[in-house]
Design an enzyme around this catalytic site. Sequence first.
Site, PDB file in Angstrom:
ATOM      1  N   GLY A  13       0.827  -1.204   0.000  1.00  0.00           N
ATOM      2  CA  GLY A  13       0.000   0.000   0.000  1.00  0.00           C
ATOM      3  C   GLY A  13       0.858   1.250   0.000  1.00  0.00           C
ATOM      4  O   GLY A  13       2.054   1.219   0.307  1.00  0.00           O
ATOM      5  N   CYS A  14       0.239   2.353  -0.351  1.00  0.00           N
ATOM      6  CA  CYS A  14       0.993   3.600  -0.516  1.00  0.00           C
ATOM      7  C   CYS A  14       1.459   4.154   0.836  1.00  0.00           C
ATOM      8  O   CYS A  14       2.653   4.393   1.028  1.00  0.00           O
ATOM      9  CB  CYS A  14       0.161   4.619  -1.278  1.00  0.00           C
ATOM     10  N   PHE A  15       0.532   4.351   1.760  1.00  0.00           N
ATOM     11  CA  PHE A  15       0.953   4.806   3.088  1.00  0.00           C
ATOM     12  C   PHE A  15       1.909   3.789   3.708  1.00  0.00           C
ATOM     13  O   PHE A  15       2.901   4.148   4.352  1.00  0.00           O
ATOM     14  CB  PHE A  15      -0.262   4.975   4.009  1.00  0.00           C
TER      15      PHE A  15
ATOM     16  N   ALA B 187       5.466   4.307   2.409  1.00  0.00           N
ATOM     17  CA  ALA B 187       6.147   5.505   2.917  1.00  0.00           C
ATOM     18  C   ALA B 187       6.497   5.365   4.396  1.00  0.00           C
ATOM     19  O   ALA B 187       7.570   5.790   4.834  1.00  0.00           O
ATOM     20  CB  ALA B 187       5.260   6.727   2.690  1.00  0.00           C
TER      21      ALA B 187
END
Lengths: 337, 337, 337, 337
Positions: free
Chosen positions: A147-149, A152
Amino acid sequence: MKKIKVGIVGGAGYTGGELIRLLLHHPHAEISFVHSKSNSGNPLHKVHQDLIGETGILFTSELSEDIDVLFLCTGHGEARKFLESNIIAANIKVIDLSNDFRLSSNAFYHGPVKANGEDIITRYFVYGLPELNKEQIQSAQNIANPGCFATAIQLGLLPLAKAGLLEEIYTTGITGSTGAGQGLATTSHFSWRANNIQAYKTLTHQHLAEIGQSLLQLQSGSNIDLSFVPWRGDFTRGIFISSTLHCDLSLEEIKKLYKDFYSGHHFTIISDDAIFLKQVVNTNKCVIQLEKAGTKLVVHSAIDNLLKGASGQAVQNMNLMFGLDETAGLHLKANYF
Amino acid sequence: MKKIKVGIVGGAGYTGGELIRLLLHHPHAEISFVHSKSNSGNPLHKVHQDLIGETGILFTSELSEDIDVLFLCTGHGEARKFLESNIIAANIKVIDLSNDFRLSSNAFYHGPVKANGEDIITRYFVYGLPELNKEQIQSAQNIANPGCFATAIQLGLLPLAKAGLLEEIYTTGITGSTGAGQGLATTSHFSWRANNIQAYKTLTHQHLAEIGQSLLQLQSGSNIDLSFVPWRGDFTRGIFISSTLHCDLSLEEIKKLYKDFYSGHHFTIISDDAIFLKQVVNTNKCVIQLEKAGTKLVVHSAIDNLLKGASGQAVQNMNLMFGLDETAGLHLKANYF
Amino acid sequence: MKKIKVGIVGGAGYTGGELIRLLLHHPHAEISFVHSKSNSGNPLHKVHQDLIGETGILFTSELSEDIDVLFLCTGHGEARKFLESNIIAANIKVIDLSNDFRLSSNAFYHGPVKANGEDIITRYFVYGLPELNKEQIQSAQNIANPGCFATAIQLGLLPLAKAGLLEEIYTTGITGSTGAGQGLATTSHFSWRANNIQAYKTLTHQHLAEIGQSLLQLQSGSNIDLSFVPWRGDFTRGIFISSTLHCDLSLEEIKKLYKDFYSGHHFTIISDDAIFLKQVVNTNKCVIQLEKAGTKLVVHSAIDNLLKGASGQAVQNMNLMFGLDETAGLHLKANYF
Amino acid sequence: MKKIKVGIVGGAGYTGGELIRLLLHHPHAEISFVHSKSNSGNPLHKVHQDLIGETGILFTSELSEDIDVLFLCTGHGEARKFLESNIIAANIKVIDLSNDFRLSSNAFYHGPVKANGEDIITRYFVYGLPELNKEQIQSAQNIANPGCFATAIQLGLLPLAKAGLLEEIYTTGITGSTGAGQGLATTSHFSWRANNIQAYKTLTHQHLAEIGQSLLQLQSGSNIDLSFVPWRGDFTRGIFISSTLHCDLSLEEIKKLYKDFYSGHHFTIISDDAIFLKQVVNTNKCVIQLEKAGTKLVVHSAIDNLLKGASGQAVQNMNLMFGLDETAGLHLKANYF
């Protein structure tokens, strides 16, 4: 060199579109088909209008088996269903961008590979964060793209987990409107979102599970307590994260941990200067900045949610799976301004 | 009722401009002069161009003594200098928007009130957060108007301080470009700031001192450890804060603490719905939302940095000092969209 | 194939930065030096911070003669001065991005090519709009790269000029903040520019001369009257143009004119659908849309001001001058969202 | 003074919300009911969330007859239907914000005023542009409130029409996202609209008819040819217009025409300085700037589409109809930044 033949399912969405943009210019891959039921027969540029003049490919509702790898850009919960209702030959690699296979508890798919229901196979999905699992990815047949979050946040914390330093972490993150997909909603309306900020899914974001899994992979047997407050930002692309925690090491010692951890990883870069979101927008990079005051450490990290947080990382995984240079097709010009 | 006569020093900046906008429509106050050396002789609308057609007032480089209250909208460090180099009669109340007098350690000003240096007086500046110090403000002769981040963070935490519940707090805040004033800088350039996010002054923001002072005023004798990570946001107005901390009370108990604490305070409102920044932009309000998961409490708060975080709160303080309804001149139409 | 060796002067500005971004990934060119007096000795990523981790090149204050082509990314008026005060060997091609050599009346440069002032040479600058002058560019030694507004307006009108149909034209255009460079100014301050629109240089924009020159090149002996109202837009990149004029041809006939005119030109595309700015942002494309009501024709055109309007077109010109495919190094991923 | 009792139909939309915001602080009016079928029973702040803490009014599905004036904030085509299907007593004034009654050809409504169908009355709607029709508005029983683009364009051209100077006019206008209402659409999605520009309804915008009607009211018997290209802008509020035309008068003569024409009109102001959109956002003002080069005149005008272009002008009309000062309740603080 023979080009990798690629099929894309769910090609009309944001991540599908970004994948197409990347693969059209990839030196060692070519798009065999882009599947979309609702857009079947339309040229790609009817949906992804920047592609006008670049390609004659049409969306199709047919799946071809003459591919080497299939990207699933469908919604969460839809990838598993797609595999269940479509026969994908066993030799075709699968890269899934949804959250269906990211956790070890759901990383297996069992199902038939022929229309008559015979030849049940099992697909195992490797969690596709190259900075964590590069070797497994290189030999993987199937990838669960992070996933994106989750990408990061993890990239900001992995070196600390490896050093066994994580305990309580307080993280705030902000994401652009593309993080929520192209569905129409009050919070995606321009009149609402412009110049606005809102918290959502406070302490309960669905990416917490995959983050926890990765951190424990490196720092097993610990209690890691991550409090995450996500914000909706008034921009379209990108994720910016600040994580705060206690750490007794000096800033120089911590920086060394990070530089060592990411030394073989082209896309994740430790910056001595203050980082900002637009450094990485429209690229596959993650930039990380470390700051310390007293015993508190703050780790800032930034990515493009659609690239390193989705389609770019998916291509990076494809490159690794097929023995290519990790950066092939990912030398992207930042938008920057 | 006789109108309050107001003088404004530093009227060409953002907070000066907002103060003018508010006072032009205030039912019980009138602007006597707007001081600005660089703009002397120009109509106000040459600088604050929305005021075209509304007022014939000119900027002046002269100070008049025929006023009831003087607002200092000068830069940090300039307010004290201004008082030192200009004779302000003892009977004139002073509201200072800078950080020169906010801490008890620098809340006193000693100086002459006549040009010949005679009649030294002492001015004591009350910290002008009405939700904390309403009674002192009502009888104050001088006000140190709180900082913008300081206002938003304190309003999110004061009820917990009063209940003695604060220990470790992890706060992230985001502010618009007007928070940095109208000076030209790389980080205020549109090409840089649009669609961008950056952390700055991590764990070292200058408002931490006044926040700590207020929290200890309510929860004395404690060690309160506030880690604050400020972000630059890509919008012009407003501050959004999320503070995370451990708290053993139930959400209902906590909400009750907040509603009780703010019961007599018109501008600070506890919301049961998810709050967002544009609810309060161009108003003097603070909205607060409380969320809980396990033992973690998250407090969100939002204000307009130029109004409740500066000029609006300054007018609120003036209203209190002169015995007016706290809300006079502050019934503002939100921009909202 | 031997790579083209490139020198860049003025490499710290917006167009210099974009040129670096493009050339770092260009398959047939390599950067020999990036000249900047003020940044000499710094790595490129100190200024162009997205380049962190991509290149070790440092800015230099030295010019090397071991290059094939020199790009001048200096301010308007500075390019001619640069040639006057620096000896550039006669065999080095020059591509100037300023407006110093765009008009036939100032397209010549006469000056020495040796430090002792001997060997005066004359450089003639071809106006580098490939859709207008492709053959001259292919054999050119020097290029005057067109202005951004000039590119977008001309590409919208050239086919009509070739057909002799231009008379009175009413054009409105909007440009992003990068069009004004990185200098700090009131109108480039985020607090001013966000959510704002303003006209400037009404009917007097400096690009009118080069536009007129090109239109008369195709429709000589005419009186063409172009009224141009430029607007400042609240975005960073891109130009959108709408030009309105009388035209007796049918929409189909007009579309045919355009498609014929641009048939060999990869980057300029006629769209049957409504165009919009973000189709072309971060690409070298120009999209054009034609609409008609009664005898009125409206031509919409859109480009990225820094790419097709500056550095992208400069690379396109370099490609043509060196016999490369026009699109080399310009297969760019649109930012799109 | 007895307060005007106001009913609002369609109170959950953008214009309904703005009307509520204005009337809550109006010194001589009070809201009797806010009608909304879908939100009946909810407090206003469930929809207009900035109103939290300001009012306890609930949306209602009931209409009361105990009002002096009814505002119709329904969609286009819905106002006439509403009058047909609901009995509104003859003595109640009506201000309609839709386009149902703006043209003289549809300015009449015939229908019953009692539930038994008896007592057919005729309502005649005066076109409510105070700068054009102030006297008729003062004695009007019903008002057709002008369109937003129509207001901004007319205010830019009326003085020229009165002087008989209009012939061919070329107009470009840009509008914010609130101009399209709160309906969800691809072009209102934040991911699409942010940093974007697009033309729409080129030369065919529905406001052309009411503009033409007003211009001919002042310059009868002429052929006025107005070419209007509307653009979607990437901001939420406001309209900016530039109209270009031939004019033989000097700039001074033209400015005098404008200043004379608008001398008694508080909200429309001629500026000698360059105007910009944010001067008027969140106010009821229109600012106008005139520029000339050769025989070409360019008129720039700017308004807030939701205030002077809708709800603000509706309140201005109410003030005039009830003999109040035109500016009552409209002394608004600009957002400005």
